[in-house]
Design a protein around this motif. Structure first.
Motif, PDB file in Angstrom:
ATOM      1  N   PRO A   1       6.988  11.934   0.577  1.00 27.47           N
ATOM      2  CA  PRO A   1       7.747  10.861   1.224  1.00 27.47           C
ATOM      3  C   PRO A   1       9.053  11.310   1.871  1.00 27.47           C
ATOM      4  CG  PRO A   1       6.902  10.124  -0.888  1.00 27.47           C
ATOM      5  CD  PRO A   1       6.650  11.592  -0.818  1.00 27.47           C
ATOM      6  N   ARG A   2       9.587  12.465   1.497  1.00 27.51           N
ATOM      7  CA  ARG A   2      10.814  12.949   2.132  1.00 27.51           C
ATOM      8  C   ARG A   2      10.628  13.196   3.623  1.00 27.51           C
ATOM      9  NH1 ARG A   2      14.127  17.335  -1.500  1.00 27.51           N
ATOM     10  NH2 ARG A   2      14.130  16.238  -3.501  1.00 27.51           N
ATOM     11  N   PHE A   3       9.387  13.451   4.034  1.00 31.06           N
ATOM     12  CA  PHE A   3       9.126  13.777   5.435  1.00 31.06           C
ATOM     13  C   PHE A   3       8.850  12.532   6.273  1.00 31.06           C
ATOM     14  CE2 PHE A   3       8.142  17.554   3.008  1.00 31.06           C
ATOM     15  CZ  PHE A   3       8.644  18.578   3.783  1.00 31.06           C
ATOM     16  N   VAL A   4       8.636  11.377   5.628  1.00 30.89           N
ATOM     17  CA  VAL A   4       8.344  10.152   6.376  1.00 30.89           C
ATOM     18  C   VAL A   4       9.611   9.689   7.076  1.00 30.89           C
ATOM     19  CG1 VAL A   4       7.497   7.787   6.232  1.00 30.89           C
ATOM     20  CG2 VAL A   4       6.578   9.537   4.695  1.00 30.89           C
ATOM     21  N   PRO A   5       9.562   9.387   8.376  1.00 31.49           N
ATOM     22  CA  PRO A   5      10.776   8.953   9.093  1.00 31.49           C
ATOM     23  C   PRO A   5      11.411   7.742   8.425  1.00 31.49           C
ATOM     24  CG  PRO A   5       8.997   9.390  10.633  1.00 31.49           C
ATOM     25  CD  PRO A   5       8.396   9.451   9.260  1.00 31.49           C
ATOM     26  N   ALA A   6      12.738   7.758   8.311  1.00 25.54           N
ATOM     27  CA  ALA A   6      13.461   6.675   7.639  1.00 25.54           C
ATOM     28  C   ALA A   6      13.254   5.343   8.337  1.00 25.54           C
ATOM     29  CB  ALA A   6      14.955   7.006   7.571  1.00 25.54           C
ATOM     30  N   GLN A   7      13.089   5.385   9.671  1.00 27.42           N
ATOM     31  CA  GLN A   7      12.907   4.141  10.431  1.00 27.42           C
ATOM     32  C   GLN A   7      11.444   3.832  10.690  1.00 27.42           C
ATOM     33  OE1 GLN A   7      15.402   2.091  11.089  1.00 27.42           O
ATOM     34  NE2 GLN A   7      16.736   3.531  10.010  1.00 27.42           N
ATOM     35  N   GLY A   8      10.541   4.515   9.962  1.00 25.78           N
ATOM     36  CA  GLY A   8       9.123   4.287  10.173  1.00 25.78           C
ATOM     37  C   GLY A   8       8.662   2.969   9.609  1.00 25.78           C
ATOM     38  N   ALA A   9       7.416   2.619   9.919  1.00 29.41           N
ATOM     39  CA  ALA A   9       6.828   1.399   9.401  1.00 29.41           C
ATOM     40  C   ALA A   9       6.622   1.528   7.902  1.00 29.41           C
ATOM     41  CB  ALA A   9       5.487   1.125  10.092  1.00 29.41           C
ATOM     42  N   PRO A  10       6.609   0.387   7.153  1.00 30.61           N
ATOM     43  CA  PRO A  10       6.421   0.460   5.714  1.00 30.61           C
ATOM     44  C   PRO A  10       5.079   1.041   5.323  1.00 30.61           C
ATOM     45  CG  PRO A  10       6.283  -1.822   6.481  1.00 30.61           C
ATOM     46  CD  PRO A  10       6.787  -0.995   7.620  1.00 30.61           C
ATOM     47  N   ARG A  11       4.110   1.005   6.231  1.00 33.95           N
ATOM     48  CA  ARG A  11       2.798   1.561   5.925  1.00 33.95           C
ATOM     49  C   ARG A  11       2.649   2.945   6.559  1.00 33.95           C
ATOM     50  NH1 ARG A  11      -0.738  -3.902   7.276  1.00 33.95           N
ATOM     51  NH2 ARG A  11       0.003  -5.159   5.545  1.00 33.95           N
ATOM     52  N   GLY A  12       3.671   3.754   6.487  1.00 34.69           N
ATOM     53  CA  GLY A  12       3.645   5.020   7.183  1.00 34.69           C
ATOM     54  C   GLY A  12       3.344   6.218   6.330  1.00 34.69           C
ATOM     55  N   ARG A  13       2.963   6.032   5.068  1.00 31.72           N
ATOM     56  CA  ARG A  13       2.807   7.170   4.170  1.00 31.72           C
ATOM     57  C   ARG A  13       1.366   7.636   4.008  1.00 31.72           C
ATOM     58  NH1 ARG A  13       7.044   6.151  -0.799  1.00 31.72           N
ATOM     59  NH2 ARG A  13       8.891   5.926   0.512  1.00 31.72           N
ATOM     60  N   GLY A  14       0.411   6.766   4.240  1.00 30.79           N
ATOM     61  CA  GLY A  14      -0.977   7.139   4.026  1.00 30.79           C
ATOM     62  C   GLY A  14      -1.379   8.336   4.853  1.00 30.79           C
ATOM     63  N   ALA A  15      -0.944   8.380   6.124  1.00 30.23           N
ATOM     64  CA  ALA A  15      -1.295   9.500   6.986  1.00 30.23           C
ATOM     65  C   ALA A  15      -0.690  10.799   6.464  1.00 30.23           C
ATOM     66  CB  ALA A  15      -0.822   9.230   8.415  1.00 30.23           C
ATOM     67  N   TYR A  16       0.505  10.722   5.915  1.00 32.63           N
ATOM     68  CA  TYR A  16       1.154  11.928   5.380  1.00 32.63           C
ATOM     69  C   TYR A  16       0.385  12.464   4.167  1.00 32.63           C
ATOM     70  CZ  TYR A  16       5.201  11.549   8.448  1.00 32.63           C
ATOM     71  OH  TYR A  16       6.006  11.534   9.554  1.00 32.63           O
ATOM     72  N   TYR A  17       0.009  11.578   3.251  1.00 29.09           N
ATOM     73  CA  TYR A  17      -0.791  12.025   2.105  1.00 29.09           C
ATOM     74  C   TYR A  17      -2.179  12.476   2.555  1.00 29.09           C
ATOM     75  CZ  TYR A  17       2.626  10.679  -1.378  1.00 29.09           C
ATOM     76  OH  TYR A  17       3.764  10.621  -2.144  1.00 29.09           O
ATOM     77  N   GLY A  18      -2.728  11.817   3.556  1.00 34.13           N
ATOM     78  CA  GLY A  18      -4.038  12.213   4.061  1.00 34.13           C
ATOM     79  C   GLY A  18      -4.016  13.583   4.701  1.00 34.13           C
TER      80      GLY A  18
END
Length: 440
Positions: free
Chosen positions: A348-365
């Motif tokens: 989650p540290r790499f997810v943009p701070a201003q990203g959408a709340p559903r922006g983590r699935g792609a990072y874990y994927g």
């Protein structure tokens, strides 16, 4: 944090992982034997079915994560359960290669939908609550991914026991039990898991951000973030190393002239160590901090294969001892226990701070897909090196040198990649992850 102190949603997701693994390991380890003994498929067909199942899961993790971001984690998790039920039902109806292949694809696709969504949703439980000092609060909290590793391992131990017990009634009995397990998980998650709040264009202060990224752009952001791609590529070494339990360890048993029955004992050792020492290992990781925990974990994995390489022998030259291989597996599992929760909690540290709340699935994927690619490519290289080593009588430890080098490279490079990555701020979690009222 003790398990009982997590919110009901988090405990529900961890329980779902436990039951999901029970349903998986009650069936898939016995699939090859059933296809050969009950349906007369040849080795090439069985290998294609099993390889397709693995590829359809590992290769589709990124797509599954993107769908989780688009649909929401709850919908992706439930869909993953339903797709796996369809896969098991297809396997139960199969009497020949085409339906076995389709069932394998559906089984893998179900996992590709389920896992990134579950991990992205669990990652919100890893964040500080927003009060007090974030660093001090995180220091007191055990990562939720430690519990994910433990519950997953319990399922991996209990699943084959259930499957073995059911095989007396035939493979269809194991498939029926698996369908029942996933059906129960689906109903419980539908009932207990709250839906995410729909994303709002306003932040907590009521102002519209000047340049809020679109949802589609956020989903692809993981591939444009070169630092994160490098992080995933290096972290994928952990999955490559762990999967040598299924490739390098059986090969080494054969080269040392040891009975294949020892493989079950080594798998049991890996499970016992994980269940007994995962919590203490996580405590060590917390005290070390992420960078040093990653370094130590990969150094331990490199040491494990150094032990295997230094004690390796050419096939048929002598009967080797189990002690070095047992030590290698134990050291490898210690490294894996340090690495896996640390890697998952850092994403989650790499997810943009201003990203959408559903922006983590792609990072874990993406992280999981990189692991799958590493296993596919790494095993191909190791297999080729094994053939060349035995054919040309090179030093018998030669095939394991690439794994040692990759682990040492990751141990040195990952802390550098993490420099400049700020920990998640409390505001980031509170503004994006609050669930709505429970959906039925």
């Amino acid at each position: 944090m003790p398990f009982r102190d997590y919110p009901l949603e988090t405990r529900t997701l961890l329980g779902a992982q436990l039951v999901f693994n029970i349903g998986f390991y009650a069936v898939v380890p016995f699939l090859a034997g059933a296809m050969a003994a009950d349906y007369g498929l040849d080795a090439a067909a069985i290998g294609l079915v099993l390889g397709t199942r693995t590829f359809s899961q590992q290769g589709m993790f990124l797509l599954g994560g993107m769908l989780a971001d688009r649909w929401g984690a709850r919908r992706a998790i439930l869909t993953g359960c339903l797709v796996r039920i369809a896969g098991y039902a297809t396997l139960a109806m199969a009497s020949g290669f085409p339906l076995f292949l389709l069932g394998a694809v559906l089984t893998g696709a179900g996992g590709a939908l389920f896992s990134p969504a579950l991990e992205s949703r669990l990652s919100h439980s890893d964040q500080p609550s927003g009060s007090g000092d974030p660093g001090r609060e995180r220091g007191r909290r055990r990562s939720v991914f430690v519990w994910l590793a433990i519950t997953g391992e319990i399922g991996a131990v209990l699943g084959p026991v259930l499957g073995s017990a059911l095989l007396g009634w035939g493979f269809d009995a194991a498939l029926t039990a698996g369908i029942g397990v996933f059906a129960v998980v689906t109903v419980l998650l539908w009932w207990l898991l709250p839906a995410e709040r729909a994303p709002r264009p306003q932040d907590q202060g009521g102002e519209v951000p000047a340049a809020a990224p679109s949802a589609a752009r956020v989903r692809w952001a993981c591939l444009r973030d070169r630092r994160f791609v490098v992080f995933c590529a290096l972290a994928a070494t952990n999955m490559l190393v762990y999967n040598q339990l299924y490739f390098a360890v059986p090969v080494e048993l054969g080269r040392r002239g040891l009975d294949g029955a020892w493989l079950g004992a080594l798998f049991l050792l890996a499970s016992v160590l994980t269940l007994a020492l995962q919590l203490p290992a996580s405590t060590v990781g917390q005290r070390l901090g992420p960078g040093r925990a990653l370094t130590l974990g990969f150094v331990l994995e490199a040491c494990a294969f150094t032990i295997a390489a230094l004690t390796s022998v050419h096939p048929g030259s002598a009967t080797g001892s189990m002690a070095p291989l047992t030590a290698a597996v134990a050291v490898m599992i210690m490294g894996h226990m340090l690495l896996t929760p640390t890697i998952l909690s850092l994403i989650p540290r790499f997810v943009p701070a201003q990203g959408a709340p559903r922006g983590r699935g792609a990072y874990y994927g993406l992280a999981a897909t990189c692991g799958g690619i590493a296993v596919l490519a790494g095993n191909a290289v190791l297999g080729r090196l094994l053939d060349l080593t035995d054919r040309h009588h090179w030093w018998p430890g030669t095939p394991w040198m690439p794994v040692i080098v990759l682990a040492l490279l990751a141990s040195a490079a990952l802390p550098v990649v993490l420099r400049g990555q700020s920990p998640l701020r409390p505001a980031d979690s509170s503004s994006t992850t609050a669930p709505s009222s429970r959906a039925r």
